[in-house]
Every structure is written in structure tokens, then in C-alpha cells.
Design a protein around this motif. Structure first.
Motif, PDB file in Angstrom:
ATOM      1  N   PHE A  24      -4.236   5.618   8.956  1.00 37.72           N
ATOM      2  CA  PHE A  24      -3.914   5.992   7.138  1.00 37.72           C
ATOM      3  C   PHE A  24      -2.903   6.468   7.146  1.00 37.72           C
ATOM      4  N   TRP A  25      -1.765   6.093   6.161  1.00 40.35           N
ATOM      5  CA  TRP A  25      -0.856   6.747   5.410  1.00 40.35           C
ATOM      6  C   TRP A  25      -1.359   7.633   4.407  1.00 40.35           C
ATOM      7  N   THR A  64      -4.421   9.339   1.032  1.00 48.52           N
ATOM      8  CA  THR A  64      -4.537   8.682   1.922  1.00 48.52           C
ATOM      9  C   THR A  64      -4.575   6.916   1.423  1.00 48.52           C
ATOM     10  N   HIS A 121     -10.651  13.087   5.313  1.00 48.14           N
ATOM     11  CA  HIS A 121      -9.821  11.429   4.469  1.00 48.14           C
ATOM     12  C   HIS A 121      -9.814  10.744   6.073  1.00 48.14           C
ATOM     13  N   SER A 122     -10.274  11.245   6.941  1.00 46.58           N
ATOM     14  CA  SER A 122     -10.480  10.398   8.569  1.00 46.58           C
ATOM     15  C   SER A 122     -12.197  10.443   8.947  1.00 46.58           C
ATOM     16  N   ALA A 179      -8.381   3.392   0.059  1.00 48.81           N
ATOM     17  CA  ALA A 179      -7.379   5.137   0.161  1.00 48.81           C
ATOM     18  C   ALA A 179      -8.812   5.790  -0.758  1.00 48.81           C
ATOM     19  N   ARG A 217       0.279  -0.988  -0.108  1.00 55.08           N
ATOM     20  CA  ARG A 217       0.055   0.053  -0.221  1.00 55.08           C
ATOM     21  C   ARG A 217       0.982   1.439   0.008  1.00 55.08           C
ATOM     22  N   ARG A 232      -5.106   3.220   4.140  1.00 58.03           N
ATOM     23  CA  ARG A 232      -5.416   2.666   5.233  1.00 58.03           C
ATOM     24  C   ARG A 232      -4.627   1.756   5.537  1.00 58.03           C
ATOM     25  N   ASP A 233      -4.251   2.019   7.115  1.00 59.04           N
ATOM     26  CA  ASP A 233      -2.709   0.897   7.537  1.00 59.04           C
ATOM     27  C   ASP A 233      -4.135  -0.527   7.126  1.00 59.04           C
ATOM     28  N   HIS A 276     -12.687   7.378   6.126  1.00 64.33           N
ATOM     29  CA  HIS A 276     -12.271   6.230   6.890  1.00 64.33           C
ATOM     30  C   HIS A 276     -12.438   5.540   7.799  1.00 64.33           C
TER      31      HIS A 276
END
Length: 268
Positions: free
Chosen positions: A72-73, A62, A113-114, A125, A37, A64-65, A117
Motif C-alpha cells: 500500500f501507498w 493508505t 493499516h497492514s 483505502a 489512487r 492499496r496498490d 488491508h
């Protein structure tokens, strides 16, 4: 519709997803999936730079981990898309704190993004950038029309977020965007730009590229005359083919392979 690649035929009419990793050889562990990812995410920024999707400090993608779904990255603040490497990516937790990385994050990126997600556990993503044609189209206060086959990827699968309150600097506005997005794959943010989501980095990034081009094509068509709206039968066929996740992943990987070959530092 099928494409022959050596001994294998890829059927883009079949909505079954094929998992064909390019930038990571194995994804049978959490760490391998995380590496995949992150590599795809870094490559996506380089691709966006090549398409001219950069606009100063604006824009973010972004991922997600895979181990910690509330994290998230994301790209660091004020680093040009064309320079982002895997090692530059930041891991952000649900409170907006940087868990891994040594740079600043973007507050607007976190709130948008948060919220998405959190609201969409199916989404891996999210992509958002301030592009020329996307922003121009976002000023028209209307959704995309099905006038070309690629636009049909978003037929009945995107929304218009018809609010504008400047930069997204509050949790409540990020949550409103997420609510308006619902279960769709994309949103036109009025006076702001485009946003796409996907079950992989590859999907979210490719949908964004496709949507930006769809906006460009509609702007050109509208300027030239009155474009023909596709029939329901035509739209249904084109949506099935061009909204296919497998097609999105293959298209993205064509671009990502070029980036890795020509800019190998992206994987550092």
C-alpha cells in the motif's frame, strides 16, 4: 434524491456506483489506476490539512496498490499533510519495507493499516487521524447515535474498539483492531480517535470527514440537551442515502478539485 448537473441527473437513492474520475483521465490500465489512487491520496492529505486534521507526526491514509494487493501507498513520516505531493508517497510491502520512496515510514501506520488491508480484501483505502472532535468523542466509550442524517452513514456500520494500550506498535494490536472492525466502514478507537475504510480513497477520506463532523454534532447536541434519536424508518432512509459510495466520491471530488486548482504542486 437527485442532483442535476447539466444534462445528467445523479440519483443518490440508487446504490449503484458510478465511476467518475477527476484527477486521472483514464484508468484502463494498472498504471493508470495506480496514478489515480496516488493522486487522490495526495489530495486527501491536503484536504485533511485544510480541515485541521493534522496533529504533528500523527495520522495516516493508505491506498492499496492495484498490482500488488499486499502493498500500500502511505504518507512518509514527519511530513506535514499540507506539503505532501504524489512523489512523496511511499510504497510499503507486507513486511513493512519501503519498496518505493526515500523517506521513513510510520511504524504505527504500518501495523494498523497492514492488518486491515490484509483482513479486508474489499478495502482499497484506510484513513486515520487524531482529530479534535473524534478524540473527544472517543473518550465517551460509546458509538454514534443516529441524531442527524449524516450520522446515519454509520448506523449499524461502525464499531467501538474498547481497548487502549498506547501507540499501536505491535502487530497483535493492529490485528485486534482489524478483527473488531470486521466488515464495517468505521471504528471509534477508545481514547485514540477515528478510523474509516472504503473501496476507494475518495470513500475512506469522505467517510472520515463525515464521521469527524458527526462526532462534533453529537457533542454539541448532547451539551445542549437530549437529542432526539431518529426512528427506524428515518434511519433506514438516511443510511441508504448518506452511506452511498457514489455520494462520497462526488463530495470528495468537490474538495479535491479545489486542492488541485489552488495547490497544483500536489500532483508533482
Amino acid at each position: 434524491m437527485s442532483v442535476t448537473t447539466g444534462s445528467n441527473d445523479i440519483d443518490f437513492d440508487n446504490t449503484e456506483e458510478l465511476d467518475i474520475p477527476r484527477l486521472a483521465e483514464s484508468r484502463d490500465t494498472i498504471e493508470a489506476e495506480r496514478t489515480h489512487r496516488k493522486r487522490q491520496l495526495a489530495a486527501a492529505f491536503r484536504i485533511f490539512a485544510r480541515y485541521g486534521f493534522d496533529e504533528g507526526i500523527a495520522g495516516h491514509i493508505t491506498a492499496r496498490d492495484p498490482e500488488f494487493p499486499d502493498r500500500f501507498w502511505v504518507n512518509p513520516y514527519a511530513v506535514h499533510f499540507s506539503r505532501i505531493r504524489v512523489s512523496d508517497l511511499l510504497l510499503i510491502d507486507e513486511e513493512g519495507r519501503v519498496i518505493e520512496g526515500d523517506r521513513r515510514t510510520n511504524k504505527a501506520a504500518f501495523w494498523i493499516h497492514s492488518s486491515i488491508h490484509h483482513a479486508r480484501p474489499d478495502v482499497v483505502a484506510v484513513a486515520h487521524a487524531h482529530t479534535i472532535h473524534g478524540r473527544a468523542f472517543a473518550s465517551l466509550d460509546k458509538p454514534l447515535d443516529p441524531i442527524v442524517q449524516e450520522s446515519c452513514a454509520f448506523y449499524d456500520d461502525h464499531v467501538l474498539f474498547d481497548e487502549y494500550k498506547g501507540l499501536v506498535l505491535e502487530k497483535s494490536e493492529g490485528e485486534r483492531i482489524a478483527v473488531r472492525l470486521g466488515d464495517r466502514r468505521a471504528a471509534i478507537l477508545r481514547h485514540h480517535g477515528l478510523l474509516t475504510v472504503g473501496r476507494s480513497v475518495e470513500e475512506a477520506a469522505w467517510w472520515f470527514i463525515t464521521m469527524e463532523r458527526a462526532c462534533q454534532m453529537q457533542l454539541l447536541a448532547d451539551a445542549a440537551g437530549k437529542p432526539r434519536i431518529m426512528t427506524e424508518e428515518e434511519v433506514t432512509l438516511a443510511h441508504r442515502q448518506f452511506s452511498n459510495a457514489n455520494m462520497a466520491r462526488h463530495n470528495f471530488n468537490l474538495l479535491a478539485d479545489l486542492v488541485v486548482e489552488e495547490e497544483p504542486d500536489v500532483l508533482e
